[in-house]
Design a protein around this motif. Structure first.
Motif, short mmCIF file in Angstrom:
data_model
loop_
_atom_site.label_atom_id
_atom_site.label_comp_id
_atom_site.label_asym_id
_atom_site.label_seq_id
_atom_site.Cartn_x
_atom_site.Cartn_y
_atom_site.Cartn_z
N ASP A 176 0.83 -1.20 0.00
CA ASP A 176 0.00 0.00 0.00
C ASP A 176 0.87 1.26 0.00
OD1 ASP A 176 -2.35 -1.43 -0.06
OD2 ASP A 176 -2.67 -1.34 2.11
N ASN A 177 2.01 1.20 0.70
CA ASN A 177 2.90 2.36 0.75
C ASN A 177 3.64 2.58 -0.55
OD1 ASN A 177 2.61 1.32 3.67
ND2 ASN A 177 3.31 3.42 3.88
N SER A 178 3.70 1.55 -1.40
CA SER A 178 4.35 1.71 -2.70
C SER A 178 3.56 2.64 -3.60
CB SER A 178 4.53 0.35 -3.37
OG SER A 178 5.43 -0.44 -2.64
N LYS A 179 2.26 2.73 -3.36
CA LYS A 179 1.44 3.72 -4.07
C LYS A 179 1.78 5.06 -3.45
CE LYS A 179 -2.62 1.52 -5.86
NZ LYS A 179 -4.07 1.58 -5.93
N ARG A 180 2.36 5.95 -4.27
CA ARG A 180 2.82 7.20 -3.70
C ARG A 180 2.94 8.26 -4.78
NH1 ARG A 180 6.68 3.59 -4.77
NH2 ARG A 180 8.74 4.20 -5.44
N ILE A 181 3.17 9.48 -4.32
CA ILE A 181 3.39 10.60 -5.22
C ILE A 181 4.82 11.09 -4.98
CG2 ILE A 181 2.71 12.95 -5.81
CD1 ILE A 181 -0.13 12.20 -4.79
N ILE A 182 5.57 11.19 -6.08
CA ILE A 182 6.96 11.63 -5.99
C ILE A 182 7.08 12.95 -6.74
CG2 ILE A 182 9.36 11.07 -6.55
CD1 ILE A 182 8.52 8.11 -6.60
N PRO A 183 7.59 13.99 -6.08
CA PRO A 183 7.77 15.26 -6.78
C PRO A 183 8.87 15.13 -7.84
CG PRO A 183 8.57 15.41 -4.51
CD PRO A 183 7.98 14.06 -4.68
N LEU A 184 8.70 15.86 -8.94
CA LEU A 184 9.69 15.86 -10.02
C LEU A 184 10.56 17.10 -9.93
CD1 LEU A 184 7.56 14.88 -13.15
CD2 LEU A 184 9.40 13.54 -12.12
N LEU A 185 11.84 16.92 -10.11
CA LEU A 185 12.71 18.07 -10.26
C LEU A 185 12.38 18.72 -11.61
CD1 LEU A 185 16.05 16.43 -9.12
CD2 LEU A 185 14.78 18.20 -7.90
N PRO A 186 12.47 20.05 -11.70
CA PRO A 186 12.13 20.72 -12.96
C PRO A 186 12.89 20.15 -14.18
CG PRO A 186 12.39 22.32 -11.22
CD PRO A 186 12.81 21.00 -10.65
N GLU A 187 14.16 19.82 -14.03
CA GLU A 187 14.93 19.28 -15.15
C GLU A 187 14.38 17.92 -15.60
OE1 GLU A 187 17.57 18.83 -18.21
OE2 GLU A 187 17.13 20.65 -17.07
N ILE A 188 13.95 17.10 -14.65
CA ILE A 188 13.38 15.80 -15.00
C ILE A 188 12.03 15.99 -15.70
CG2 ILE A 188 12.57 13.58 -14.12
CD1 ILE A 188 15.64 14.00 -13.98
N ALA A 189 11.22 16.92 -15.21
CA ALA A 189 9.94 17.21 -15.86
C ALA A 189 10.17 17.67 -17.29
CB ALA A 189 9.16 18.26 -15.07
#
Length: 191
Positions: free
Chosen positions: A43-56
């Motif tokens: 259940d914890n594997s479902k998550r939101i990870i912020p993107l660095l601007p360069e990766i976006a």
């Protein structure tokens, strides 16, 4: 992200507006040939990870390139049914296999080491070569460096999708000697 999570990532899970990735599942290979997106490891594997601007920025570029390539491939673009919108695919739109990443890492290491050996010979020194590593090593390195840079362990735990903080701390807190020296200075004023 775990390699299976990357392979299962779909464009609908990349939020360019909020610059984040929603991890919702993992790629599963059935009987060594059939792919499907399975549920997250925990259940914890479902998550939101912020993107660095360069990766976006790189992901936006990749999305455009993939769409152009898909048009160019025409009927040769043959994704697996239900997996038509994967972020990372083979040149034919199919899910990637783990061997793809392992081979890519090996080729990169080989190229770096080749160049290093040539430079070392030219400079009359011993070459400093990369040892083999896996994609999971990059996850490990990210977590270790994040903790060393002072990112709160609870935040790192959430980035990694660990069920509890003990997993994060037990596996990823190999602290470099320099970090230990810097940390001890934090209590210097107490004495």
């Amino acid at each position: 992200m775990r390699i299976g999570e990357l392979f299962a990532l779909e464009w609908s899970e990349v939020d360019f507006i909020n610059q984040e990735v929603h991890v919702n599942g993992t790629m599963i290979k059935i009987d060594g040939k059939e792919y499907r997106k399975g549920s997250a490891k925990t259940d914890n594997s479902k998550r939101i990870i912020p993107l660095l601007p360069e990766i976006a920025k790189r992901l936006r570029k990749h999305k455009v390139q993939q769409a152009e390539y898909k048009l160019k491939m025409g009927a040769e673009w043959k994704p697996v049914e239900g997996l038509e919108h994967l972020v990372f695919t083979t040149p034919f739109g199919r899910p990637l296999a783990r061997g793809f990443i392992y081979n890519a890492i090996d080729r990169i290491i080989e190229a770096i080491n080749h160049d290093e050996r040539i430079a070392a010979e030219r400079e009359h020194r011993k070459p400093v070569v990369f040892e083999h590593f896996s994609s999971h090593t990059m996850r490990h390195t990210f977590a270790t460096r994040a903790l060393e840079r002072g990112i709160a362990p609870k935040v790192v735990q959430e980035y990694l999708g660990h069920k509890n903080i003990d997993t994060t701390l037990d596996i990823y807190t190999h602290v470099l000697p320099e970090t230990k020296r810097e940390e001890i200075k934090k209590i210097a004023n107490l004495f």
